[in-house]
Design a protein around this motif. Structure first.
Motif, PDB file in Angstrom:
ATOM      1  N   ASN A 115       0.822  -1.215   0.000  1.00 34.65           N
ATOM      2  CA  ASN A 115       0.000   0.000   0.000  1.00 34.65           C
ATOM      3  C   ASN A 115       0.852   1.260   0.000  1.00 34.65           C
ATOM      4  OD1 ASN A 115      -2.649  -1.080  -0.116  1.00 34.65           O
ATOM      5  ND2 ASN A 115      -2.461  -1.689   2.014  1.00 34.65           N
ATOM      6  N   GLU A 116       1.877   1.278   0.828  1.00 31.75           N
ATOM      7  CA  GLU A 116       2.752   2.445   0.901  1.00 31.75           C
ATOM      8  C   GLU A 116       3.510   2.652  -0.407  1.00 31.75           C
ATOM      9  OE1 GLU A 116       3.514   2.346   5.731  1.00 31.75           O
ATOM     10  OE2 GLU A 116       5.031   1.495   4.394  1.00 31.75           O
ATOM     11  N   GLN A 117       3.997   1.582  -0.985  1.00 28.97           N
ATOM     12  CA  GLN A 117       4.710   1.675  -2.266  1.00 28.97           C
ATOM     13  C   GLN A 117       3.757   2.125  -3.381  1.00 28.97           C
ATOM     14  OE1 GLN A 117       7.981   1.415  -3.083  1.00 28.97           O
ATOM     15  NE2 GLN A 117       8.472   1.161  -0.926  1.00 28.97           N
ATOM     16  N   SER A 118       2.548   1.606  -3.372  1.00 31.42           N
ATOM     17  CA  SER A 118       1.555   1.976  -4.389  1.00 31.42           C
ATOM     18  C   SER A 118       1.235   3.462  -4.317  1.00 31.42           C
ATOM     19  CB  SER A 118       0.265   1.181  -4.190  1.00 31.42           C
ATOM     20  OG  SER A 118       0.504  -0.190  -4.275  1.00 31.42           O
ATOM     21  N   TYR A 119       1.022   3.942  -3.116  1.00 32.79           N
ATOM     22  CA  TYR A 119       0.706   5.352  -2.939  1.00 32.79           C
ATOM     23  C   TYR A 119       1.889   6.234  -3.357  1.00 32.79           C
ATOM     24  CZ  TYR A 119      -0.989   9.707  -0.997  1.00 32.79           C
ATOM     25  OH  TYR A 119      -1.404  11.009  -0.864  1.00 32.79           O
ATOM     26  N   ILE A 127      15.800   4.177 -11.132  1.00 35.86           N
ATOM     27  CA  ILE A 127      16.812   3.120 -11.308  1.00 35.86           C
ATOM     28  C   ILE A 127      17.758   3.030 -10.109  1.00 35.86           C
ATOM     29  CG2 ILE A 127      18.583   4.451 -12.548  1.00 35.86           C
ATOM     30  CD1 ILE A 127      17.417   0.980 -13.644  1.00 35.86           C
ATOM     31  N   ASN A 128      17.977   4.136  -9.424  1.00 30.99           N
ATOM     32  CA  ASN A 128      18.939   4.168  -8.318  1.00 30.99           C
ATOM     33  C   ASN A 128      18.351   3.789  -6.964  1.00 30.99           C
ATOM     34  OD1 ASN A 128      21.062   4.944  -9.999  1.00 30.99           O
ATOM     35  ND2 ASN A 128      20.573   7.112  -9.770  1.00 30.99           N
ATOM     36  N   ASN A 129      17.069   3.456  -6.924  1.00 29.66           N
ATOM     37  CA  ASN A 129      16.407   3.083  -5.669  1.00 29.66           C
ATOM     38  C   ASN A 129      15.636   1.775  -5.834  1.00 29.66           C
ATOM     39  OD1 ASN A 129      16.892   5.423  -3.749  1.00 29.66           O
ATOM     40  ND2 ASN A 129      16.191   6.483  -5.587  1.00 29.66           N
ATOM     41  N   ASP A 134      11.963   1.315  -5.359  1.00 30.60           N
ATOM     42  CA  ASP A 134      11.427   1.657  -4.045  1.00 30.60           C
ATOM     43  C   ASP A 134      10.839   3.054  -4.235  1.00 30.60           C
ATOM     44  OD1 ASP A 134      11.033   2.740  -1.468  1.00 30.60           O
ATOM     45  OD2 ASP A 134      12.592   1.432  -0.630  1.00 30.60           O
ATOM     46  N   TRP A 135       9.541   3.120  -4.424  1.00 27.05           N
ATOM     47  CA  TRP A 135       8.872   4.370  -4.782  1.00 27.05           C
ATOM     48  C   TRP A 135       8.925   5.405  -3.672  1.00 27.05           C
ATOM     49  CZ3 TRP A 135       8.381   5.075  -9.675  1.00 27.05           C
ATOM     50  CH2 TRP A 135       8.279   3.959 -10.512  1.00 27.05           C
ATOM     51  N   ILE A 136       9.007   4.967  -2.447  1.00 27.54           N
ATOM     52  CA  ILE A 136       9.114   5.911  -1.325  1.00 27.54           C
ATOM     53  C   ILE A 136      10.452   6.644  -1.411  1.00 27.54           C
ATOM     54  CG2 ILE A 136       9.267   6.107   1.193  1.00 27.54           C
ATOM     55  CD1 ILE A 136       7.313   3.620   1.258  1.00 27.54           C
ATOM     56  N   LYS A 137      11.529   5.898  -1.605  1.00 25.70           N
ATOM     57  CA  LYS A 137      12.854   6.507  -1.723  1.00 25.70           C
ATOM     58  C   LYS A 137      12.980   7.322  -3.006  1.00 25.70           C
ATOM     59  CE  LYS A 137      15.356   3.115   1.053  1.00 25.70           C
ATOM     60  NZ  LYS A 137      16.363   2.055   1.010  1.00 25.70           N
ATOM     61  N   ALA A 138      12.423   6.824  -4.093  1.00 28.87           N
ATOM     62  CA  ALA A 138      12.488   7.553  -5.370  1.00 28.87           C
ATOM     63  C   ALA A 138      11.746   8.882  -5.269  1.00 28.87           C
ATOM     64  CB  ALA A 138      11.923   6.687  -6.495  1.00 28.87           C
ATOM     65  N   LEU A 139      10.600   8.859  -4.613  1.00 28.09           N
ATOM     66  CA  LEU A 139       9.830  10.094  -4.423  1.00 28.09           C
ATOM     67  C   LEU A 139      10.610  11.095  -3.581  1.00 28.09           C
ATOM     68  CD1 LEU A 139       7.180  11.666  -4.837  1.00 28.09           C
ATOM     69  CD2 LEU A 139       6.255  10.451  -2.840  1.00 28.09           C
ATOM     70  N   GLU A 140      11.237  10.610  -2.517  1.00 29.91           N
ATOM     71  CA  GLU A 140      12.066  11.490  -1.683  1.00 29.91           C
ATOM     72  C   GLU A 140      13.197  12.103  -2.508  1.00 29.91           C
ATOM     73  OE1 GLU A 140      13.499   9.240   1.669  1.00 29.91           O
ATOM     74  OE2 GLU A 140      11.478   8.860   2.413  1.00 29.91           O
ATOM     75  N   ALA A 141      13.810  11.295  -3.367  1.00 30.47           N
ATOM     76  CA  ALA A 141      14.948  11.755  -4.168  1.00 30.47           C
ATOM     77  C   ALA A 141      14.527  12.875  -5.133  1.00 30.47           C
ATOM     78  CB  ALA A 141      15.543  10.587  -4.944  1.00 30.47           C
TER      79      ALA A 141
END
Length: 167
Positions: free
Chosen positions: A86-90, A124-126, A155-162
């Motif tokens: 769920n967290e990754q999807s969001y 690509i880096n996460n 990892d969409w959470i880390k990618a979003l942060e980046a």
């Protein structure tokens, strides 16, 4: 339909709020993405973005399926896995919304190319799973026919942060 209109429509699609219970985020994005991808009344770019979302969520579900099935008695592990999906999807939804918003906010090709590169690099880096099946993982990343040229193993959470840190 020109590219700017297509991108604007895609942004509107991405910006729609998913109003569901927290535990249903994954399934709701999966369901709506499939519906949009199959809707012939939608423009092709909107359908391609939805196809990416559907394929990404299917990929994540496939990657966790064996672990969940291996130990069906561990309810805590199952709940953690559902929470992660769920967290990754969001985060993926937010990542794509921000991507489309930034793309449509610029008119210069050089700025557009920078935005695409920043988001692709974040993807690509996460990695989330460190999947060695590069043909599968990079199916969209290496496909010029899609505006969503991102790795499935993200990892969409880390990618979003980046990408948020970049601007």
């Amino acid at each position: 339909m020109n590219m700017k209109k297509i991108i604007m429509m895609a942004v509107l699609l991405c910006m729609t709020t998913v109003t569901v219970k927290a535990q249903d985020v994954f399934y709701e994005i999966l369901r709506t993405s499939k519906a949009v991808a199959e809707d012939k009344s939608k423009d092709i770019e909107t359908r391609k973005i939805a196809t990416f979302k559907y394929d990404e969520l299917s990929y994540m579900a496939m990657k966790v399926r064996d672990d969940v099935l291996r130990d069906t008695t561990d309810l805590e592990f199952f709940n953690q896995t559902v929470k992660m999906l769920n967290e990754q999807s969001y985060a993926m939804h937010e990542f794509l919304t921000l991507y489309m918003k930034r793309l449509t906010s610029t008119k210069k090709k050089t700025e557009r190319d920078i935005i695409i590169t920043v988001f692709r690099d974040a993807s690509i880096n996460n990695p989330l799973f460190n999947d060695l099946d590069k043909e599968l993982v990079l199916a969209y990343y290496n496909n010029d026919n899609y505006i969503t040229q991102f790795s499935l193993d993200t990892d969409w959470i880390k990618a979003l942060e980046a990408v948020k840190k970049r601007r």
